[in-house]
Design a protein around this motif. Structure first.
Motif, PDB file in Angstrom:
ATOM      1  N   THR A   3       0.799  -1.231   0.000  1.00  0.00           N
ATOM      2  CA  THR A   3       0.000   0.000   0.000  1.00  0.00           C
ATOM      3  C   THR A   3       0.828   1.275   0.000  1.00  0.00           C
ATOM      4  N   VAL A   4       2.103   1.196   0.379  1.00  0.00           N
ATOM      5  CA  VAL A   4       2.917   2.416   0.414  1.00  0.00           C
ATOM      6  C   VAL A   4       4.095   2.411  -0.557  1.00  0.00           C
ATOM      7  N   ILE A   5       4.232   1.365  -1.348  1.00  0.00           N
ATOM      8  CA  ILE A   5       5.365   1.314  -2.281  1.00  0.00           C
ATOM      9  C   ILE A   5       5.325   2.483  -3.256  1.00  0.00           C
ATOM     10  N   ASP A   6       4.171   2.774  -3.831  1.00  0.00           N
ATOM     11  CA  ASP A   6       4.076   3.900  -4.772  1.00  0.00           C
ATOM     12  C   ASP A   6       4.449   5.221  -4.106  1.00  0.00           C
ATOM     13  N   THR A   7       3.990   5.423  -2.894  1.00  0.00           N
ATOM     14  CA  THR A   7       4.317   6.653  -2.157  1.00  0.00           C
ATOM     15  C   THR A   7       5.813   6.755  -1.912  1.00  0.00           C
ATOM     16  N   LEU A   8       6.434   5.663  -1.499  1.00  0.00           N
ATOM     17  CA  LEU A   8       7.878   5.671  -1.256  1.00  0.00           C
ATOM     18  C   LEU A   8       8.652   5.930  -2.543  1.00  0.00           C
ATOM     19  N   GLU A   9       8.186   5.382  -3.645  1.00  0.00           N
ATOM     20  CA  GLU A   9       8.835   5.654  -4.935  1.00  0.00           C
ATOM     21  C   GLU A   9       8.712   7.126  -5.305  1.00  0.00           C
ATOM     22  N   ARG A  10       7.542   7.712  -5.074  1.00  0.00           N
ATOM     23  CA  ARG A  10       7.360   9.157  -5.350  1.00  0.00           C
ATOM     24  C   ARG A  10       8.253  10.007  -4.462  1.00  0.00           C
TER      25      ARG A  10
END
Length: 135
Positions: free
Chosen positions: A45-52
């Motif tokens: 659920t937070v991989i995209d946020t961490l990538e951003r």
């Protein structure tokens, strides 16, 4: 006393705090251990946020919601690499993170174990077999 810088080539950090604290902790680890690869075990659920956020770590997807002893070891066999330093991430001083710490020392193969506090203090050391069992 923290592990010697020259002995740490790979660090595994559990994303057991919010994204902001996680990003700050990864930056602090990169500063403290500049030659080490940082691997961040995190929920999908937070991989995209961490990538951003351009977090400076290799992201590994953790297939469960929480880091706890209910996670079968067989589910992590192909996910977790052996590391030199394995760390829990605390949002504050560590109160209430006993199950996360138990998960860390029982499920991750590392020479040193420890944590990063919410104030970004890095603490790591070797654990004996008895100490790991006691956790």
């Amino acid at each position: 006393m923290n592990p010697p810088i020259e002995e740490i080539k790979t660090i595994l950090l559990l994303r057991s705090a919010d994204v902001k604290t996680t990003c700050l902790a990864v930056a602090k680890l990169a500063e403290a251990y500049p030659a080490a690869e940082i691997v961040l075990l995190t929920q999908r659920t937070v991989i995209d946020t961490l990538e951003r956020e351009n977090v400076n770590a290799r992201l590994l997807e953790f297939p469960f919601r929480d880091f706890n002893m209910g996670v079968p070891a067989s589910a992590l066999t192909d996910i977790l690499p052996p590391v030199d330093l394995a760390l829990s991430l605390y949002k504050h001083d560590g109160n209430g993170y006993e199950e996360v710490d138990a998960f860390l020392v029982s499920m991750v193969s590392a020479r040193y174990y420890g944590h990063v506090t919410g104030s970004l203090e890095i603490c790591g050391r070797e654990f004996s077999g008895q100490e790991k069992e006691a956790i």
